[in-house]
Design a protein around this motif. Structure first.
Motif, short mmCIF file in Angstrom:
data_model
loop_
_atom_site.label_atom_id
_atom_site.label_comp_id
_atom_site.label_asym_id
_atom_site.label_seq_id
_atom_site.Cartn_x
_atom_site.Cartn_y
_atom_site.Cartn_z
N GLY A 1 0.79 -1.23 0.00
CA GLY A 1 0.00 0.00 0.00
C GLY A 1 0.81 1.28 0.00
N MET A 2 2.08 1.19 -0.38
CA MET A 2 2.90 2.41 -0.36
C MET A 2 3.20 2.91 -1.76
SD MET A 2 5.71 1.75 2.60
CE MET A 2 5.84 0.01 2.28
N VAL A 3 3.18 4.23 -1.93
CA VAL A 3 3.59 4.83 -3.20
C VAL A 3 4.94 5.47 -2.97
CG1 VAL A 3 3.01 6.46 -5.03
CG2 VAL A 3 1.19 5.26 -3.81
N ILE A 4 6.00 4.76 -3.32
CA ILE A 4 7.35 5.28 -3.11
C ILE A 4 7.93 5.67 -4.46
CG2 ILE A 4 9.70 4.65 -2.44
CD1 ILE A 4 8.67 3.26 -0.09
N ILE A 5 8.36 6.93 -4.57
CA ILE A 5 8.78 7.42 -5.88
C ILE A 5 10.23 7.89 -5.86
CG2 ILE A 5 6.47 8.03 -6.63
CD1 ILE A 5 7.03 10.89 -5.94
N GLY A 6 11.01 7.43 -4.90
CA GLY A 6 12.37 7.94 -4.78
C GLY A 6 13.44 7.01 -5.31
N GLY A 7 13.12 6.21 -6.32
CA GLY A 7 14.08 5.22 -6.81
C GLY A 7 15.40 5.81 -7.29
N GLU A 8 15.33 7.01 -7.85
CA GLU A 8 16.55 7.64 -8.38
C GLU A 8 17.60 7.81 -7.28
OE1 GLU A 8 15.99 8.89 -11.91
OE2 GLU A 8 18.09 8.33 -11.77
N GLY A 9 17.16 8.23 -6.09
CA GLY A 9 18.10 8.46 -5.00
C GLY A 9 18.69 7.16 -4.49
N ALA A 10 17.86 6.12 -4.35
CA ALA A 10 18.35 4.84 -3.86
C ALA A 10 19.34 4.26 -4.87
CB ALA A 10 17.19 3.88 -3.64
N LEU A 11 19.05 4.46 -6.16
CA LEU A 11 19.97 4.02 -7.20
C LEU A 11 21.30 4.75 -7.07
CD1 LEU A 11 18.99 3.59 -10.92
CD2 LEU A 11 21.09 4.75 -10.33
N ALA A 12 21.24 6.05 -6.82
CA ALA A 12 22.46 6.86 -6.74
C ALA A 12 23.34 6.42 -5.56
CB ALA A 12 22.11 8.34 -6.62
#
Lengths: 372, 311, 365
Positions: free
Chosen positions: C83-94
């Protein structure tokens, strides 16, 4: 009549572009229609029409396109990831490119090097000073000594500045950029040693809001001539004009954006190295691995002086420019200290433009306010 | 042109913060107010980044061709409203996910803006003028900082108006009820779908106008790098502001001001670690967010029908 | 016999046929757009096909461009189960890429296999911590995970840029600041016979594992319960907090892993080009795939194909790069809007009406 002819040619062109591509891809055939023409590929990191760095390259390619023996394929907004490797590879495999211009710094290592080894018969010309003799001989880098223009811009800026404080908005503290900041500052200091330059690094090559904010901050701190090293200087030039201070341009001529405050600017003439490299490829001469040039070689030029430039500034700058054109002027010579007080070039040492030590510059000269 | 500007030294900091709050906050303010209305009605439009880019491009183009920057603002609003209408209608279809549609709108808007805006990068369009509120001061820095754009004032007025509208007017009540519970809205005789579509249209309009502020005032030029995520950030600020128009105003001012810190510090000579300085607005927002929330509690003020925040 | 086939095929046919119809509608709309700007639609489509899927070269090209998107898509799809909308993939990738590069350099004198394993582990762990923080903040401080992950994303990118410019910079990297290289011998190579690196396989395996776990184990059941109705899940004895943080962390691990692969298979070090928008595109991939880990694979390949096709389109017709962004925009708006037709056609219903599955993030309007 000519209409029909044109549409027929259009159809043929389309056939050549698509149908031939299929055969090319599946059987390794040469593109029949383009056989007598040499295909040149150009890859840009940003938009071709960014009013700045990428446009300066696209304009050169547009000039190359007019050569009768050349066919051009272009691709814009290609990131410095595996995407650029694939793009260059596709230009070779799908378009039969023989010479590829890779115009962004980050394209060289590892992509150009890797493909250079993989395709020894294809030439890769990379913009920026990164090629070393250990890299493949079918690759090479070309660049312009634009710091000569920055030095002259600094000379002109020093003649109109009242506060003796200059502002420089830069993307990243890399050697190419630092060399420009230092040359600009040294130019101004050659007129009056008390000149200082405030630097702001925005962190990336194109950040319009941050660039405008930086210009305003510098002007608030009393800088009355602003210049920059970012991909598209438009916003900075416009902000300077709006705030009523002077500016000098970069990459292409931006004088129309600031009719009152535009003093002069440092412009690329990429068509010059492009023509040399294309001719070499066409005539089958060896790849030129290390190609550099400044004002003398016509790789760079100055924007025409703006209205605000006093006669004396023109005379001083033109005198220095004349020496540069003769090849008898050295910007970086000892004794030179950086802004932490350390001596970076000893007395008696002079590093002329072609000295590769300059391409590893990692200091800001005394008088530049900022750290890296 | 040649007025000598005195150096400000450390005084540059408060002035930069003030100027930054005034100059850079407007897009955040307009977009977040628009999104606030949309979300209050129980819909989320994550595509406002695309709408913002379309607004910026269309506004610049219209200003260039008509010669009037205000017509540009209007055109930007109309384009934004049209995109909002499309989003509103599509999301009213059964089983269509508003978050996902919003994200594809981000692509669509950005792609169209880039495609259609190619010829607008070079020309200079007439830009919006501002009102010189700093006339009383001798300092050019203060005069410049207090150059206030009418859109900023409009945003403030709108924030206050919306605050009261949500509390006091039937129109505001209708949006709130529709956003909190479809069943309750039906029971009260409010039509859910048209209300939500209208709220999304309004949100799109304001996001378009917010985009035109970027291209027509600050920084005042159209380019493909114009938005550094202002549209997405503004949507996040609405959650930060807990769906309160006045808090949207404070949040936008805070964010605009914090964004000016990086360049201001650097202009004073402190350039080391500039990447971290430039990340200050995000750090600050997160810290405030952590400090002002309480554990194990549904976010107060969240519209009950909003898909993004159901817990 | 016929009825049996019908009962078996029809429920599968619907989720395939409706999106296919949507693709056709989108192509029609895009053709209109192409015609409006004065190009020939058949030619554009032919080039799109050629560039994306028309030859073995194009196909490999597509797969290379798709491979990071599978993992960044999973980074959104896995937390969405809870149930979560997490949109910070770019930062975790970095940050994943940054620390993986550090680990790779630290290990560079050992065997290549150890270097690679070490980098992938460090990258995944870093990403897991980065996203886990968003999950933790949601549970223990009530901070909305969408906004916190977005903010953390910008911070992660800033951290990467700061470190490659400052403390972790390889002094030899002059005009392209980066960390010290992990060494050519330690790079992850290509799949034999293909010009596609092993990152693709890693991505596909991760997607398959995620799909299997979510669909066939109690973990998936528990996550869906947590995502659907946390209070009920709690009463059923589930420790909701741990599930939420865990799901976020798993998503982060996928994003961090993709960062590590970018370093180990493509760049050879961490530099600013690591931030290339894969994290952002991953959000789109996940939503188009309706948060289904298995569907993430074909959707990522579709994205990769359109990107590869856009490249050919620029070179053949001189059309701007934005052309394919417009196409993607139209395509995905129409595909997502076509969801409304799912379950509407009587024809597709052999038995009882199938209702959409509840519990996936944002699956309502």
């Amino acid at each position: 009549m000519s209409n029909i002819d044109q549409s027929r040619r259009q159809v043929l062109k389309q056939l050549g572009g698509t149908a031939a591509a299929v055969t090319l891809m599946s059987f390794g055939f040469r593109d029949g229609l383009a056989a007598e023409k040499m295909t040149v590929g150009a890859v840009y990191v940003g938009s071709r029409d960014d009013y700045g760095y990428n446009q300066s390259h696209a304009e050169a390619i547009a000039a190359i396109k007019k050569l009768p023996f050349v066919r051009v394929v272009e691709e814009e907004r290609v990131p410095e990831t595996i995407a650029v490797e694939k793009t260059m590879q596709a230009m070779i495999e799908q378009d039969d490119a023989k010479l590829i211009f890779a115009t962004s710094f980050g394209y060289f290592d590892p992509y150009v090097i890797k493909l250079g080894k993989q395709y020894p018969k294809i030439r890769f010309a990379h913009c920026g000073g990164l090629w070393t003799p250990k890299d493949p001989m079918n690759t090479g880098s070309f660049f312009g000594y634009i710091d000569e223009c920055e030095y002259l811009s600094g000379v002109v800026a020093a003649h109109v500045s009242k506060t003796k404080k200059l502002g420089f908005i830069a993307a990243k503290p890399i050697p190419q950029v630092l060399r420009n900041i230092n040359s600009f500052t040294l130019g101004a200091q050659s007129v009056d040693p008390s000149f200082t330059t405030n630097v702001i690094f925005t962190g990336d090559w194109s950040m319009p809001v941050k660039e405008a904010e930086s210009a305003n901050s510098l002007i608030d701190q009393g800088c009355d001539v602003i210049t920059c090293h970012v991909d598209s200087p438009k916003v900075i030039i416009e902000t300077a004009e709006k705030r009523g201070v002077y500016c000098t341009g970069y990459h292409v001529n931006q004088s129309s954006l600031a009719p009152r405050g535009y003093l002069t600017g440092a412009e690329w003439v990429w068509a010059m190295p492009y023509k040399i490299l294309v001719d070499a490829a066409h005539e089958g001469k060896p790849m030129i691995n290390f190609l550099r040039g400044g004002l003398k070689e016509g790789f760079v030029k100055m924007s025409p002086y703006g209205k605000a430039v006093p006669e004396q500034a023109k005379q001083t700058a033109d005198a220095i420019k004349a020496k540069m054109l003769e090849g008898g002027f050295t910007i970086f010579k000892g004794p030179l200290k950086d802004n932490t007080g350390k001596t970076v070039i000893a007395t008696g040492v002079s590093q002329d433009q072609r000295d590769v030590v300059l391409e590893q510059m990692n200091y800001l000269v005394a008088g530049v306010i900022g750290q890296i | 042109m040649t007025e000598v500007t005195e150096s400000l030294g450390w005084w540059g900091l408060p002035i930069a913060i003030l100027a930054g709050a005034i100059r850079a906050s407007t897009p955040f303010l307009l977009v977040s107010l628009g999104e606030c209305i949309t979300e209050k009605s129980g819909r989320i439009n994550l595509g406002l980044e695309g709408v913002l880019m379309m607004g910026a491009m269309a506004g610049y183009g219209a200003s260039l061709y008509t010669g009037s920057a205000w017509l540009g603002v209007l055109a930007a609003g109309v384009v934004g409203a049209a995109l909002g209408l499309l989003h509103g209608i599509l999301c009213s279809l059964k089983r269509v996910n508003d978050i996902a549609i919003g994200i594809s709108f981000m692509l669509l808007g950005t792609g169209l803006a880039f495609f259609l805006g190619k010829s607008l990068i070079q020309p200079q369009a007439p830009t919006l003028s501002s009102i010189p509120f700093g006339f009383w001061s001798d300092s050019p820095q203060i005069q410049s900082a207090l150059q206030i754009n009418p859109l900023f004032l409009l945003g403030i007025v709108l924030a206050v108006l919306l605050h009261f509208a949500f509390l006091r007017t039937r129109w505001g009540l209708r949006i709130r009820i529709v956003g909190d519970s479809e069943d309750a809205a039906r029971a009260m005789g409010f039509r859910v779908v048209p209300t939500r579509i209208m709220a999304t249209v309004f949100g799109g309009f304001l996001a378009g106008v917010g985009g035109s502020f970027l291209s027509l005032y600050y920084p005042g030029s159209w380019s493909e790098g114009l938005s550094s995520g202002q549209g997405i950030m503004a949507v996040a600020l609405v959650i930060f502001a807990r769906w309160e128009p006045l808090r949207c105003l404070w949040a936008s001012l805070l964010f605009g001001a914090a964004g000016a810190l990086g360049p201001a510090f650097q202009a004073m000579g402190l350039t080391s670690g500039f990447y971290l300085l430039n990340a200050l607005p995000y750090v600050l927002t997160l810290v405030i967010l952590i400090l002002t929330t309480a554990p194990n509690r549904k976010i107060s003020g969240a519209p009950g029908e909003l898909s993004l925040v159901r817990q | 016999m016929y009825a049996g086939i019908k009962r078996f095929l029809l429920p599968i046919a619907e989720p395939v046929l409706v999106p296919t119809g949507a693709v056709l509608v989108a192509m029609l709309l895009f053709a209109g757009f192409i015609a409006l700007v004065g190009q020939s639609p058949p030619e554009v489509f032919w080039i799109l096909y050629q560039g994306g899927f028309g030859s073995s070269f194009s196909l490999q090209n597509t797969l290379v461009l798709a491979s990071p998107l599978i993992l960044t898509g999973l980074a959104v799809a896995i937390p969405a189960q809870a149930g979560m909308v997490i949109i910070g993939g770019e930062g975790a990738l970095a940050v994943g890429a940054l620390l993986a590069a550090v680990a790779g350099y630290a290990l560079h004198d050992t065997a290549p296999f150890i270097v690679q394993l070490g980098m992938l582990t460090v990258g995944a762990l870093t990403g897991a911590l980065w996203f886990g923080l968003s999950g933790w903040l949601r549970n223990y401080r009530g901070v909305n995970e969408t906004i916190s992950s977005l903010l953390l994303s910008y911070m992660g990118i800033a951290l990467l840029n700061y470190c490659i410019q400052g403390p972790l910079r390889d002094p030899a990297s002059t005009n392209n600041p980066s960390t010290r290289p992990i060494g050519d011998a330690n790079m992850i190579g290509n799949i034999p016979g293909l010009d596609v690196h092993y990152g693709l396989i890693i991505g596909i395996v991760c997607a398959l594992i995620a799909w299997f776990v979510l669909k066939f184990t109690t973990i998936g059941l528990a996550l869906r319960a947590v995502g659907g109705n946390p209070r009920a899940a709690q009463m059923a004895g589930l420790r909701v907090n741990i599930w939420v943080v865990g799901a976020a962390a798993m998503g982060g691990a996928a994003a961090g892993l993709s960062g590590a692969i970018e370093v180990a298979a493509v760049h050879g070090d961490a530099n600013s080009a690591i931030v290339a928008g894969y994290g952002f595109t991953g959000i789109l991939v996940a939503f188009i795939a309706r948060q289904n880990p298995l569907a993430v694979i074909p959707v990522a390949i579709l994205f990769g194909g359109i990107d590869a096709a856009g490249s050919l389109l620029q070179r053949r017709l001189d059309m701007p790069d934005a052309t394919v962004i417009v196409f993607q925009g139209i395509l995905f708006v129409v595909i997502l809007a076509s969801d409304t037709f799912l379950g509407r056609f009587r024809f597709f219903k052999p038995g009882a009406a199938s209702e959409p599955k509840p519990g996936t993030a944002g699956a309502k309007s």
